[in-house]
Enzyme design. Structure first.
Site, mmCIF file in Angstrom:
data_model
loop_
_atom_site.group_PDB
_atom_site.id
_atom_site.type_symbol
_atom_site.label_atom_id
_atom_site.label_comp_id
_atom_site.label_asym_id
_atom_site.label_seq_id
_atom_site.Cartn_x
_atom_site.Cartn_y
_atom_site.Cartn_z
ATOM 1 N N HIS A 85 0.866 -1.177 0.000
ATOM 2 C CA HIS A 85 0.000 0.000 0.000
ATOM 3 C C HIS A 85 0.908 1.235 0.000
ATOM 4 O O HIS A 85 1.718 1.411 0.905
ATOM 5 C CB HIS A 85 -0.909 0.011 1.238
ATOM 6 C CG HIS A 85 -1.929 -1.086 1.200
ATOM 7 N ND1 HIS A 85 -2.188 -1.907 2.274
ATOM 8 C CD2 HIS A 85 -2.747 -1.492 0.191
ATOM 9 C CE1 HIS A 85 -3.138 -2.773 1.935
ATOM 10 N NE2 HIS A 85 -3.493 -2.544 0.678
ATOM 11 N N GLU A 89 1.440 -5.475 10.884
ATOM 12 C CA GLU A 89 0.942 -4.098 10.974
ATOM 13 C C GLU A 89 1.724 -3.394 12.081
ATOM 14 O O GLU A 89 1.738 -3.844 13.223
ATOM 15 C CB GLU A 89 -0.555 -4.098 11.300
ATOM 16 C CG GLU A 89 -1.421 -4.788 10.270
ATOM 17 C CD GLU A 89 -1.688 -3.931 9.032
ATOM 18 O OE1 GLU A 89 -1.351 -2.720 9.055
ATOM 19 O OE2 GLU A 89 -2.238 -4.465 8.058
HETATM 20 ZN ZN LIG Z 1 -1.483 -2.012 4.186
#
Ligand SMILES: [Zn+2]
Length: 327
Positions: A54, A212
């Site tokens: 991302h 994350e």
């Molecule tokens: Zn991501």
């Protein structure tokens, strides 16, 4: 070249550079994809570390770039065969999550099901590169894939791992490393998905995790000190010349995915605010979302926690996951 990310962001990366130093040789396998091989005795361990799948998740790309810079400059040894991937160069340059389609929904051939675009071509390219990389290893060698992200929302657990469904039991040393890298929670998927980590685990038998690391911020706005523990754990793995951070007294809390909230149509309505934190608990019976006739309710008697709530996704995509703690 010691600042590869800068080189990539400036759009000058031709995808075919190579070089070597006393510790390693390296070769670009495509734009944003570098394979590094230790000099001397062949190492068996195979490691893929990816970031920037991302493009707005900059901190993991900066951390990975720091480690890569030290390796390319010949400042540190390399302990395993390593593939470094900056996942979505076009989105990294634009500072956006993606350019046409969310790349992390397109793996495991998902790219074949949408109209051709930058991300569909990139998913296909990354699948091939990973396949070739792992196929070049020794049989029985350790194969790990760590896909580094930051979340859109704030979170009750700052750092956490999301592990794909896996027909095999997870290796203890992999879970152990995730704990040492600072994961406060581990979320176990129970069904397939289009993520990069699902592909590497289920198609290539790697130990894989979407890690994350905090909240997504633009380049230059990250407090890289917040990521020290994870960076140190990565360096222990990659370079082998620094210690693995101490195992935490309390191991990561484990959750399994109980249900997925999917956006089906334009009528979709998620009954959560934009400030709802990841891992917020909802009691049994709570109406979580509606989509025409379809209602999403908390089924589990002990309540469920939400992860990645995002109503602004394309129809057919995940608008949130609901979790139950495992004992
Ligand atoms: Zn991501």
């Amino acid at each position: 070249m010691t600042d590869y990310l800068q080189h990539l962001l400036s759009g000058q990366s031709g995808g075919e550079a190579e070089g070597e130093n006393a510790f390693l040789r390296w070769r670009e396998r495509g734009e944003g994809i570098i394979e590094l091989t230790p000099a001397g005795d062949a190492a068996d361990d195979m490691l893929v570390v990816s970031a920037g799948i991302h493009g707005n998740e900059t901190a993991p790309a900066e951390i990975l770039n720091q480690i890569l810079g030290g390796l390319l400059a010949g400042e540190r040894p390399l302990a395993s065969r390593l593939l470094v991937i900056f996942g979505n160069p076009a989105a990294l340059r634009a500072g956006t999550r993606f350019t046409a389609y969310d790349l992390n929904r397109l793996f495991s051939s998902g790219w074949k099901t949408i109209a051709p675009c930058y991300e569909s071509r990139r998913a296909s390219q990354l699948e091939l590169v990973l396949q070739q990389f792992f196929a070049s290893g020794t049989a029985g060698a350790r194969c790990w894939h760590l896909d580094l992200h930051t979340a859109i929302r704030g979170s009750l657990y700052q750092k956490f791992g999301v592990l794909p469904v896996n027909s095999e039991p997870w290796q203890e040393n992999f879970i152990d490393w995730l704990n040492c890298a600072g994961a406060e929670a581990l979320v176990f998927h129970r069904s397939p998905g289009g993520t990069f980590s699902h592909f590497s685990c289920n198609s290539l038998s790697a130990q894989s995790c979407t890690l994350e690391l905090g909240k997504a911020l633009p380049f230059g706005k990250n407090q890289l000190s917040d990521f020290e523990q994870t960076r140190d754990a990565l360096m222990a793995l990659i370079c082998g010349d620094c210690p693995l951070p101490a195992r935490p007294v309390k191991p990561a809390v484990r959750f399994r995915v109980a249900q997925q909230i999917t956006r089906l149509s334009d009528e979709f309505c998620l009954h959560m605010s934009d400030s709802t934190l990841n891992f917020t608990q909802f009691p049994a019976g709570t109406l979580l979302a509606e989509d025409g006739e379809q209602q999403y309710l908390v089924d589990n008697a002990g309540g469920e926690r939400v992860l990645f709530p995002n109503p602004r996704v394309a129809a057919g995509l995940r608008a949130g996951l609901m979790l139950v703690e495992e004992n």
